[in-house]
Design a protein around this motif. Sequence first.
Motif, PDB file in Angstrom:
ATOM      1  N   HIS A 198      -2.361   2.934   1.153  1.00  0.00           N
ATOM      2  CA  HIS A 198      -1.795   1.622   1.921  1.00  0.00           C
ATOM      3  C   HIS A 198      -2.841   0.662   2.345  1.00  0.00           C
ATOM      4  O   HIS A 198      -3.473   0.798   3.243  1.00  0.00           O
ATOM      5  CB  HIS A 198      -1.051   2.568   3.205  1.00  0.00           C
ATOM      6  N   HIS A 199      -2.760  -0.167   1.278  1.00  0.00           N
ATOM      7  CA  HIS A 199      -3.911  -1.276   1.389  1.00  0.00           C
ATOM      8  C   HIS A 199      -3.195  -2.599   1.488  1.00  0.00           C
ATOM      9  O   HIS A 199      -1.771  -2.560   1.248  1.00  0.00           O
ATOM     10  CB  HIS A 199      -4.497  -1.331   0.077  1.00  0.00           C
ATOM     11  N   PRO A 200      -3.768  -3.640   2.177  1.00  0.00           N
ATOM     12  CA  PRO A 200      -3.347  -5.002   2.114  1.00  0.00           C
ATOM     13  C   PRO A 200      -2.911  -5.228   0.605  1.00  0.00           C
ATOM     14  O   PRO A 200      -1.941  -6.012   0.566  1.00  0.00           O
ATOM     15  CB  PRO A 200      -4.595  -5.752   2.768  1.00  0.00           C
ATOM     16  N   GLN A 201      -3.772  -4.933  -0.289  1.00  0.00           N
ATOM     17  CA  GLN A 201      -3.754  -5.145  -1.640  1.00  0.00           C
ATOM     18  C   GLN A 201      -2.888  -3.990  -2.275  1.00  0.00           C
ATOM     19  O   GLN A 201      -3.243  -2.996  -2.376  1.00  0.00           O
ATOM     20  CB  GLN A 201      -4.893  -5.316  -2.329  1.00  0.00           C
ATOM     21  N   PRO A 202      -1.357  -4.361  -2.823  1.00  0.00           N
ATOM     22  CA  PRO A 202      -0.835  -3.270  -3.381  1.00  0.00           C
ATOM     23  C   PRO A 202      -1.309  -2.384  -4.547  1.00  0.00           C
ATOM     24  O   PRO A 202      -2.099  -3.048  -5.127  1.00  0.00           O
ATOM     25  CB  PRO A 202       0.477  -4.004  -3.964  1.00  0.00           C
ATOM     26  N   THR A 203      -0.984  -1.457  -4.446  1.00  0.00           N
ATOM     27  CA  THR A 203      -1.422  -0.473  -5.742  1.00  0.00           C
ATOM     28  C   THR A 203      -1.018  -0.920  -7.141  1.00  0.00           C
ATOM     29  O   THR A 203       0.192  -1.405  -7.088  1.00  0.00           O
ATOM     30  CB  THR A 203      -0.791   1.073  -5.497  1.00  0.00           C
ATOM     31  N   LYS A 204      -1.771  -0.936  -7.791  1.00  0.00           N
ATOM     32  CA  LYS A 204      -1.472  -1.490  -9.189  1.00  0.00           C
ATOM     33  C   LYS A 204      -0.802  -0.231  -9.990  1.00  0.00           C
ATOM     34  O   LYS A 204      -1.368   0.712 -10.110  1.00  0.00           O
ATOM     35  CB  LYS A 204      -2.809  -1.837  -9.992  1.00  0.00           C
ATOM     36  N   ILE A 205       0.379  -0.439 -10.484  1.00  0.00           N
ATOM     37  CA  ILE A 205       0.991   0.420 -11.228  1.00  0.00           C
ATOM     38  C   ILE A 205       0.988   0.029 -12.818  1.00  0.00           C
ATOM     39  O   ILE A 205       1.387  -0.885 -13.293  1.00  0.00           O
ATOM     40  CB  ILE A 205       2.584   0.469 -10.904  1.00  0.00           C
ATOM     41  N   ILE A 206       0.566   1.195 -13.348  1.00  0.00           N
ATOM     42  CA  ILE A 206       0.284   1.032 -15.008  1.00  0.00           C
ATOM     43  C   ILE A 206       1.413   2.095 -15.677  1.00  0.00           C
ATOM     44  O   ILE A 206       1.164   3.326 -15.400  1.00  0.00           O
ATOM     45  CB  ILE A 206      -0.967   1.222 -15.430  1.00  0.00           C
ATOM     46  N   ASN A 207       2.192   1.280 -16.340  1.00  0.00           N
ATOM     47  CA  ASN A 207       3.288   2.478 -17.132  1.00  0.00           C
ATOM     48  C   ASN A 207       2.895   2.399 -18.668  1.00  0.00           C
ATOM     49  O   ASN A 207       2.934   1.269 -19.284  1.00  0.00           O
ATOM     50  CB  ASN A 207       4.799   1.740 -17.078  1.00  0.00           C
ATOM     51  N   ALA A 208       2.802   3.403 -19.114  1.00  0.00           N
ATOM     52  CA  ALA A 208       2.336   3.810 -20.598  1.00  0.00           C
ATOM     53  C   ALA A 208       3.706   3.751 -21.388  1.00  0.00           C
ATOM     54  O   ALA A 208       4.536   3.803 -20.719  1.00  0.00           O
ATOM     55  CB  ALA A 208       1.625   5.260 -20.465  1.00  0.00           C
ATOM     56  N   ASP A 209       3.260   3.590 -22.455  1.00  0.00           N
ATOM     57  CA  ASP A 209       4.587   3.861 -23.223  1.00  0.00           C
ATOM     58  C   ASP A 209       5.259   5.112 -23.217  1.00  0.00           C
ATOM     59  O   ASP A 209       4.337   6.080 -23.393  1.00  0.00           O
ATOM     60  CB  ASP A 209       4.200   3.361 -24.856  1.00  0.00           C
TER      61      ASP A 209
END
Length: 800
Positions: A198-209
């Motif tokens: 829970h950061h001020p900067q949202p979690t980066k979400i990486i979706n693989a193929d």
Amino acid sequence: MTDLPQPITDWFTSRGWAIHPHQQDMLDAAQSPSTLLIAPTGGGKTMAGFLPSLAELHTAPRDGLHTLYISPLKALAADIKRNLRTPVEEIGLDIRIEDRSGDTSYTQKRRQRAAPPHILLTTPESLALLLSYEDAPRIFAGLQRVIVDEIHALADSKRGVQLVLGLSRLQSLAPDLRRVGLSATVEDPKAIAAFLAHHPQPTKIINADPGPDPDITMLQTEEAPPWSGGGGRYAIPAVLEQVKQHNTTLIFHNTRAQAELFFHHLWLANEDKLPIGIHHGSLAREQRVKVEQAMVEGRLKAIVCTGSLDLGIDWGDVDLVIQIGAPKNVKRLVQRIGRANHRYNAPSKALLVPANRFEIVECKAALDAAKEHDLDGDPRGPGPRDVLCQHILACAAAGPFIAEELFNEVTTAGPYVNLSRADFDRCLDFCATGGYALRAYDRYQRIIERNGKWQLRDPRSALQIRMNIGTIIDTEMLKVRLKSRRGGAPLGEVEEGFAATLTQGDTFLIGGQIVRYEGLNEMTVEVTRRASDNPKIATFSGTKFATSTQLSQRILRIFQQNDWPDLPDHTSEWLKLQRKRSKLPEPGRLLIESFPQDDRHYTVIYGFAGRNAMQTLGLLLTQRMEQQGLEPLGFLSTDYATMIWSLQPVVNPASLFVLDNLREGLEDWLAGNAVMKRTFRASAIIAGLIDRMTRGQRKSGKQATFSSDILYDTLRKYDPDHLMLDITREEAMKGLIDFGRIEDMIARTHGAIDHLQLDRVTPLAAPLFLEMGRVPIKGAAEERLLVEEASALMAKAGLE
């Protein structure tokens, strides 16, 4: 684009590999405060998680702990260590990798604290324990990355809550810490991302193929599934044939008991003496390790297993997964399917084996959901306060703390972002005094405030706190004996969860006998023989999972189809006959059938709310029927229906489903029921009110129950508003009782009840009569008699 150091690039090249796009994305996001990678099994997501760490440790060598890897399973951590050491050694990286769990020796644990490795692989419990030591600030001061593997499996449990509280503490000790979550099955990426950080900067979400869809079908068998039961024994010849045709097959079951029974019968039928093993959490560690090693070396053709192999252990040559029994949860099914074929961009192969006729429809619903990538998951509630109490005590064991600072730290953990200061202070007061009714006892006064900081009242209690860290509560089996002054004859065992639902006078089936529950005496269920033809509560066992809400709704939608070309003929004919004789349940409406059978009046409610909720519904409805003079005799519940039998017919079922009346009935039932005491004991152990370990010795269930029963009765009498009683009620309502799904059932049907009064048993209701405990037939001719009973019943329902 971030480049890998040349030695690591050369190693990839020597293997004939190229870095996957999502692995490159993880490298590029290496400095992000938090990152969630969703990648299919076999897609190299674990390597993607570690690549930034390997690159950093090669580019800027250093001593001390750099990366912390956390896994839900000890076996998974050990597997990762084995697989990670290979590239590290072949590349020639000077990186020390070690694991730490309950199986790690005391000497090694001490050495790890004194000189931490570069990469430490551990579990949520071991992390909580490490954070409770005074030297935690030194151990974790230089920590750069934490990798949480299979994060979806932790997000739904108290273990996961304990973990994210630990992450909030780690972030305070190492402000530059970057968090990484890895998973192959995430139904709500944003929710899991918020759980991770829970950061001020949202979690980066990486979706693989995601790769190709899995090859998943229902296993075709010569024999049709039975009308009831959960073992899948009928399919053993077909299963053995599949085992012969594949390299290694994982055969999943939903319970350990089912796995043991299936393995026994599989072995008896294994005329070719194929090497087949069994693996589940109740086996001795030595036996589990032996089976795991044989799997790694490719010496086993098949492994009968449970959730112990759900997660991402790479067993190499597994090319088929067989799920025995409906999976109950699409996410769990997809996770298990991923165990087959660990090659990127190659489809996993899986077969579903419905254990009975109704499960054919459930398996079809699960197949459709898996193909549509429609994963199920319920909204996550606020963080449980018993886990918060344990965390406060563990923080005190590590050293003095300022309440304001700890509160601010805790509220950075996803489940606690909305925690009020008043609720935090209630937990703090509980840890300090035990609460109003217990504050006179020294043993409950564990922390004290001095000079503006909270600390342990007695530093020696730190050892006791550490010995009791953890959120896993073991399930007890209780002996059943005939009540006698000298101790009556033993009749068998029942799960503690079943005993918790009993009140004095209830009758149930055990060993072919109907007995009357008289009480619980030192963890022994005392009963008397009961001359009766019907148990009031038929023992219910089978799956420890309840069918998910989403899967239940899919089943209801399948029922609404005009035809069922994708179902076997015997199943589609069954549904057609149900539609002709009665009707099929449908979304937004509640189907209730009433009919006579064997001089009794039967009422079947098709609620599709999951086993726990339907069991609670049966208890509440029979209570309401008693008040209305309908003379209920007993009931039985499954995931989709509750069947009640009574002396008087139910004419106006709507009067039974008034939500306020059900809530009132629930309050009355809870007041005199053991379920609250059982729930209280679990929460009291987690919160630190009751010790499960004392100076290295685990308390028996009998001792823990005796202590918790006295405490529970004391608090109810003298301090009914005590924090632990509030926690107990919250936990009971969403656990064994699952009252929320009853409320949802009533809300989604809006009072729309289809009550059909019929002259005989219906096709959909008929299998309920054959559920375990409903037909008390025992003896040498048991199987033949059951077949005869089933044939007669199905003929009456028009099915034969």
